[in-house]
Design an enzyme around this catalytic site. Sequence first.
Site, PDB file in Angstrom:
ATOM      1  N   ASP A 199       0.859  -1.183   0.000  1.00  0.00           N
ATOM      2  CA  ASP A 199       0.000   0.000   0.000  1.00  0.00           C
ATOM      3  C   ASP A 199       0.897   1.235   0.000  1.00  0.00           C
ATOM      4  O   ASP A 199       2.130   1.118   0.011  1.00  0.00           O
ATOM      5  CB  ASP A 199      -0.951  -0.001   1.199  1.00  0.00           C
ATOM      6  CG  ASP A 199      -2.307   0.632   0.869  1.00  0.00           C
ATOM      7  OD1 ASP A 199      -2.322   1.678   0.163  1.00  0.00           O
ATOM      8  OD2 ASP A 199      -3.345   0.097   1.297  1.00  0.00           O
ATOM      9  N   GLY A 225       4.551   1.591  -1.781  1.00  0.00           N
ATOM     10  CA  GLY A 225       4.748   1.925  -3.183  1.00  0.00           C
ATOM     11  C   GLY A 225       3.447   2.316  -3.854  1.00  0.00           C
ATOM     12  O   GLY A 225       2.403   2.450  -3.223  1.00  0.00           O
ATOM     13  N   ASP A 226       3.543   2.494  -5.168  1.00  0.00           N
ATOM     14  CA  ASP A 226       2.409   2.850  -6.016  1.00  0.00           C
ATOM     15  C   ASP A 226       2.249   1.717  -7.016  1.00  0.00           C
ATOM     16  O   ASP A 226       3.143   1.457  -7.821  1.00  0.00           O
ATOM     17  CB  ASP A 226       2.702   4.173  -6.732  1.00  0.00           C
ATOM     18  CG  ASP A 226       1.602   4.602  -7.693  1.00  0.00           C
ATOM     19  OD1 ASP A 226       0.852   3.742  -8.182  1.00  0.00           O
ATOM     20  OD2 ASP A 226       1.509   5.808  -7.971  1.00  0.00           O
ATOM     21  N   PHE A 227       1.113   1.013  -6.983  1.00  0.00           N
ATOM     22  CA  PHE A 227       1.005  -0.193  -7.816  1.00  0.00           C
ATOM     23  C   PHE A 227       0.896   0.094  -9.304  1.00  0.00           C
ATOM     24  O   PHE A 227       0.924  -0.820 -10.117  1.00  0.00           O
ATOM     25  CB  PHE A 227      -0.088  -1.147  -7.347  1.00  0.00           C
ATOM     26  CG  PHE A 227      -1.450  -0.555  -7.077  1.00  0.00           C
ATOM     27  CD1 PHE A 227      -2.014   0.420  -7.883  1.00  0.00           C
ATOM     28  CD2 PHE A 227      -2.191  -1.022  -6.008  1.00  0.00           C
ATOM     29  CE1 PHE A 227      -3.276   0.921  -7.635  1.00  0.00           C
ATOM     30  CE2 PHE A 227      -3.465  -0.525  -5.747  1.00  0.00           C
ATOM     31  CZ  PHE A 227      -4.010   0.447  -6.566  1.00  0.00           C
ATOM     32  N   HIS A 245     -12.481  -1.782  -8.286  1.00  0.00           N
ATOM     33  CA  HIS A 245     -13.606  -0.880  -8.575  1.00  0.00           C
ATOM     34  C   HIS A 245     -13.215   0.594  -8.469  1.00  0.00           C
ATOM     35  O   HIS A 245     -13.999   1.467  -8.851  1.00  0.00           O
ATOM     36  CB  HIS A 245     -14.803  -1.202  -7.688  1.00  0.00           C
ATOM     37  CG  HIS A 245     -14.635  -0.841  -6.238  1.00  0.00           C
ATOM     38  ND1 HIS A 245     -15.660  -0.937  -5.328  1.00  0.00           N
ATOM     39  CD2 HIS A 245     -13.555  -0.408  -5.510  1.00  0.00           C
ATOM     40  CE1 HIS A 245     -15.247  -0.561  -4.128  1.00  0.00           C
ATOM     41  NE2 HIS A 245     -13.979  -0.238  -4.222  1.00  0.00           N
TER      42      HIS A 245
END
Length: 336
Positions: A199, A225-227, A245
């Site tokens: 996350d 991190g940033d996925f 979603h």
Amino acid sequence: MTGSASDLGTAAGILRLGNRFCDAKALLTAVRLDLFTVLDDGPATVGELRVRLGLHGRGLADFLALLAALGLLRRDAEGRYRNSDAAARHLVTGRPGAVGGFLHGADLNLYPVYGKLTEALRTGRPQAAGDYLGMLRDPVATGHFVRMMDGVTAGLGEPVLAALDGVDFGSVLDVGGCRGHLLGQLLTARPGLRGHLFDLPQLEPFFDAYMAETGLADRAVFHGGDFFRDPLPPADVLIYGHVLHDWDPAQRQRLLEAAYRAIRPGGALVVYDRMLGERSDDTENLVASLNMLLLTEGGAEYTLAELTEQARAAGFAAPAHRPLADFDTLAVCRRP
């Protein structure tokens, strides 16, 4: 739920539906005041609750009477209020099965933006005052958010594990798992399991505190991190719970492809969301999809058929699926 068809056959029924937001706000206000937790200590009169809650007093008798009419409180012959059975189970802070954290978050985040639904439909733009990253810069707001997410994942550990029956796995990665409430359930139920959570870095202190509190810190690792930019750490099972979603179809495809790269051969992807068309009554899930309109740039609920097509395009086998909790659908996509 909205009114039944018979309710809407009269002007009074339609007017009652139009005013349901008043009932909702009464419940949300009671949660914000922590009324149900206060009453868990014992029944109280209007005057006693005025003092214990630090309220002015004007309107309080009517407020409590409304909550009783809604079935959330009970009033005895001496004029004392106590929690209804359902409120005692689900609205007392800290009790297993409590949903107050979610309702508190809904009061802060969802209730205000529904006043701007018309503008959202006209423009297609989210209507929230701030963005997610802005919220994470406020530790108090983030604390409310993580408790809201705890309410969403309460009790999901057992059915998630049941859906993975037949999958051989020793590690699990929860992507977008907030402070690790679901991950904690999985690790508690499976003592040999190793847990990972991916996350945004701002959530790491909340994760560390929760894992220390539950005694699971030695079996769980946080990955910040940033996925959309950073590779996901490898695992046997990867979970996207109420994640897909939030994004438009192209972004969902990228996330499914990232999951395929991270999951070891023979492993599985678990997805759960309020998928449309899987229940006899889609009312609640359609509301959830409008939540995404109001809060995100491109998110919406989606159908199982859409997920199946995108998962297969990413390399997964067609998913097996089952109902989860009251409104979600859970899909398990095996990686060859």
